[in-house]
Design a protein around this motif. Sequence first.
Motif, mmCIF file in Angstrom:
data_model
loop_
_atom_site.group_PDB
_atom_site.id
_atom_site.type_symbol
_atom_site.label_atom_id
_atom_site.label_comp_id
_atom_site.label_asym_id
_atom_site.label_seq_id
_atom_site.Cartn_x
_atom_site.Cartn_y
_atom_site.Cartn_z
ATOM 1 N N ASP A 1 -8.694 -7.284 2.949
ATOM 2 C CA ASP A 1 -9.667 -6.417 2.282
ATOM 3 C C ASP A 1 -8.931 -5.224 1.684
ATOM 4 O O ASP A 1 -7.736 -5.020 1.909
ATOM 5 C CB ASP A 1 -10.782 -5.973 3.228
ATOM 6 N N THR A 2 -9.661 -4.426 0.903
ATOM 7 C CA THR A 2 -9.039 -3.326 0.158
ATOM 8 C C THR A 2 -8.415 -2.278 1.077
ATOM 9 O O THR A 2 -7.318 -1.772 0.805
ATOM 10 C CB THR A 2 -10.083 -2.659 -0.754
ATOM 11 N N ASP A 3 -9.092 -1.948 2.153
ATOM 12 C CA ASP A 3 -8.553 -0.943 3.078
ATOM 13 C C ASP A 3 -7.219 -1.391 3.667
ATOM 14 O O ASP A 3 -6.270 -0.606 3.760
ATOM 15 C CB ASP A 3 -9.554 -0.669 4.206
ATOM 16 N N LYS A 4 -7.150 -2.648 4.064
ATOM 17 C CA LYS A 4 -5.902 -3.161 4.628
ATOM 18 C C LYS A 4 -4.810 -3.224 3.563
ATOM 19 O O LYS A 4 -3.629 -2.995 3.861
ATOM 20 C CB LYS A 4 -6.130 -4.545 5.232
ATOM 21 N N ALA A 5 -5.209 -3.521 2.316
ATOM 22 C CA ALA A 5 -4.228 -3.573 1.230
ATOM 23 C C ALA A 5 -3.650 -2.188 0.959
ATOM 24 O O ALA A 5 -2.442 -2.037 0.721
ATOM 25 C CB ALA A 5 -4.876 -4.147 -0.029
ATOM 26 N N HIS A 6 -4.523 -1.150 0.988
ATOM 27 C CA HIS A 6 -4.033 0.220 0.793
ATOM 28 C C HIS A 6 -3.090 0.624 1.934
ATOM 29 O O HIS A 6 -2.067 1.283 1.701
ATOM 30 C CB HIS A 6 -5.212 1.193 0.712
ATOM 31 N N ALA A 7 -3.419 0.239 3.156
ATOM 32 C CA ALA A 7 -2.558 0.550 4.295
ATOM 33 C C ALA A 7 -1.207 -0.152 4.157
ATOM 34 O O ALA A 7 -0.152 0.429 4.442
ATOM 35 C CB ALA A 7 -3.237 0.132 5.599
ATOM 36 N N ALA A 8 -1.253 -1.409 3.699
ATOM 37 C CA ALA A 8 -0.008 -2.150 3.488
ATOM 38 C C ALA A 8 0.820 -1.498 2.393
ATOM 39 O O ALA A 8 2.048 -1.347 2.525
ATOM 40 C CB ALA A 8 -0.325 -3.601 3.121
ATOM 41 N N ALA A 9 0.166 -1.102 1.309
ATOM 42 C CA ALA A 9 0.871 -0.456 0.199
ATOM 43 C C ALA A 9 1.540 0.837 0.656
ATOM 44 O O ALA A 9 2.658 1.162 0.222
ATOM 45 C CB ALA A 9 -0.103 -0.177 -0.948
ATOM 46 N N GLU A 10 0.866 1.587 1.529
ATOM 47 C CA GLU A 10 1.436 2.829 2.044
ATOM 48 C C GLU A 10 2.680 2.549 2.886
ATOM 49 O O GLU A 10 3.687 3.267 2.794
ATOM 50 C CB GLU A 10 0.397 3.588 2.860
ATOM 51 N N SER A 11 2.636 1.501 3.713
ATOM 52 C CA SER A 11 3.804 1.133 4.522
ATOM 53 C C SER A 11 4.966 0.722 3.633
ATOM 54 O O SER A 11 6.127 1.069 3.886
ATOM 55 C CB SER A 11 3.442 -0.022 5.464
ATOM 56 N N ILE A 12 4.647 -0.012 2.582
ATOM 57 C CA ILE A 12 5.689 -0.475 1.648
ATOM 58 C C ILE A 12 6.294 0.715 0.910
ATOM 59 O O ILE A 12 7.515 0.821 0.756
ATOM 60 C CB ILE A 12 5.082 -1.493 0.660
ATOM 61 N N ARG A 13 5.429 1.640 0.451
ATOM 62 C CA ARG A 13 5.901 2.835 -0.262
ATOM 63 C C ARG A 13 6.796 3.680 0.652
ATOM 64 O O ARG A 13 7.856 4.173 0.223
ATOM 65 C CB ARG A 13 4.714 3.666 -0.733
ATOM 66 N N ALA A 14 6.407 3.808 1.917
ATOM 67 C CA ALA A 14 7.189 4.601 2.866
ATOM 68 C C ALA A 14 8.566 3.986 3.084
ATOM 69 O O ALA A 14 9.570 4.702 3.211
ATOM 70 C CB ALA A 14 6.441 4.701 4.197
ATOM 71 N N ALA A 15 8.627 2.666 3.119
ATOM 72 C CA ALA A 15 9.919 1.998 3.284
ATOM 73 C C ALA A 15 10.815 2.250 2.085
ATOM 74 O O ALA A 15 12.034 2.452 2.228
ATOM 75 C CB ALA A 15 9.707 0.497 3.477
ATOM 76 N N GLY A 16 10.222 2.258 0.890
ATOM 77 C CA GLY A 16 10.997 2.550 -0.314
ATOM 78 C C GLY A 16 11.592 3.945 -0.274
ATOM 79 O O GLY A 16 12.748 4.162 -0.663
ATOM 80 N N GLU A 17 10.811 4.899 0.230
ATOM 81 C CA GLU A 17 11.302 6.275 0.336
ATOM 82 C C GLU A 17 12.381 6.385 1.416
ATOM 83 O O GLU A 17 13.352 7.118 1.249
ATOM 84 C CB GLU A 17 10.131 7.207 0.663
ATOM 85 N N ARG A 18 12.184 5.641 2.518
ATOM 86 C CA ARG A 18 13.146 5.719 3.623
ATOM 87 C C ARG A 18 14.504 5.153 3.218
ATOM 88 O O ARG A 18 15.545 5.731 3.527
ATOM 89 C CB ARG A 18 12.590 4.965 4.836
ATOM 90 N N TYR A 19 14.478 4.029 2.517
ATOM 91 C CA TYR A 19 15.739 3.390 2.129
ATOM 92 C C TYR A 19 16.206 3.814 0.742
ATOM 93 O O TYR A 19 17.283 3.419 0.300
ATOM 94 C CB TYR A 19 15.586 1.875 2.170
ATOM 95 N N ARG A 20 15.346 4.592 0.053
ATOM 96 C CA ARG A 20 15.678 5.097 -1.286
ATOM 97 C C ARG A 20 15.993 3.965 -2.255
ATOM 98 O O ARG A 20 16.933 4.031 -3.050
ATOM 99 C CB ARG A 20 16.851 6.081 -1.211
ATOM 100 N N ILE A 21 15.174 2.941 -2.199
ATOM 101 C CA ILE A 21 15.328 1.810 -3.106
ATOM 102 C C ILE A 21 13.994 1.085 -3.200
ATOM 103 O O ILE A 21 13.160 1.161 -2.284
ATOM 104 C CB ILE A 21 16.440 0.845 -2.617
ATOM 105 N N ARG A 22 13.769 0.412 -4.294
ATOM 106 C CA ARG A 22 12.504 -0.285 -4.530
ATOM 107 C C ARG A 22 12.352 -1.479 -3.584
ATOM 108 O O ARG A 22 13.209 -2.366 -3.551
ATOM 109 C CB ARG A 22 12.460 -0.773 -5.967
ATOM 110 N N PRO A 23 11.276 -1.525 -2.805
ATOM 111 C CA PRO A 23 11.062 -2.669 -1.912
ATOM 112 C C PRO A 23 10.691 -3.930 -2.695
ATOM 113 O O PRO A 23 10.302 -3.867 -3.869
ATOM 114 C CB PRO A 23 9.887 -2.223 -1.023
ATOM 115 N N ILE A 24 10.805 -5.046 -2.024
ATOM 116 C CA ILE A 24 10.385 -6.330 -2.573
ATOM 117 C C ILE A 24 9.221 -6.838 -1.731
ATOM 118 O O ILE A 24 9.284 -6.827 -0.508
ATOM 119 C CB ILE A 24 11.538 -7.350 -2.544
ATOM 120 N N VAL A 25 8.164 -7.261 -2.392
ATOM 121 C CA VAL A 25 6.993 -7.819 -1.711
ATOM 122 C C VAL A 25 6.813 -9.261 -2.153
ATOM 123 O O VAL A 25 6.761 -9.548 -3.352
ATOM 124 C CB VAL A 25 5.719 -7.013 -2.034
ATOM 125 N N ILE A 26 6.743 -10.162 -1.193
ATOM 126 C CA ILE A 26 6.458 -11.565 -1.476
ATOM 127 C C ILE A 26 5.082 -11.833 -0.904
ATOM 128 O O ILE A 26 4.876 -11.775 0.311
ATOM 129 C CB ILE A 26 7.524 -12.481 -0.865
#
Length: 273
Positions: A44-69
């Motif tokens: 659902d949308t809420d879970k998708a937003h939560a997932a997107a936030e986790s993905i965005r945080a990983a990008g900031e932590r590693y300072r590189i664009r994450p990959i989502v499959i």
Amino acid sequence: MTAIRPVFYVSDGTGITAETVGHSLLTQFSGFSFVTDRLSFVDDTDKAHAAAESIRAAGERYRIRPIVISSCVDSGLAKVLEESGALVLDVFEPFIGLLENELGAARHAKIGQAHGMVDFERYHRRINAMNFALSYDDGIAVNYDEADVVLVAVSRAGKTPTCIYLALHYGLRAANYPLTEEDLESDRLPPRLRPYRNKLFGLTIDPERLQQIRQERRPNSRYASAEVCRREVAAAELMFRMERIPTLSTTHTSIEEISSKVLGTLGLQREMF
């Protein structure tokens, strides 16, 4: 220095499909250290937003664009994931258009459909195979009359995870037998295994890698010593050669590849779940 890249397997179901496809893709690239995470049941949308936030945080932590499959079938959820700034790869997208043209019909996107229990008989067969693998783990079994395959190897060479994979993905009754020091005193099969020669498949491993694995399990023990690892692997490989048991090294081989080799070598029916 090996480049680190965060990778997320995102699904509206279990995520097994996304992870299997993603793993196959990532193994084509060397020189990277992929830090992976599976985000399941993003439905659902809420879970998708939560997932997107986790993905965005990983990008900031590693300072590189994450990959989502992703194996999410809802296009709305896919758009939310794209807001994370990651490279989002849809595992179905390359094939849907071609299939729609070929079949002359539009798809009916339904969340979780890929993992639905459409065929209850097949589902129960998979569950029974899983129970079998757990019940017949590490030589617990008295006999292997009902087994489809018996993996044979020294301790910590990859028998158990391969058995579980064969059960979950192919519904096969996979057992495993750990070769003991007593077994390895002879270059012949242990008596318990001789009646099941046509079901046997041997796994071997590089002694140095085996020592690393055992060291993590029992640090600084005789079990994890370099000498014991070298001796056990050499004795097991000699036994497999003398008895002409098909063998594969697990050192640099994925569970998927090991399972495929077992199926092909023993001529087992492939019924992918």
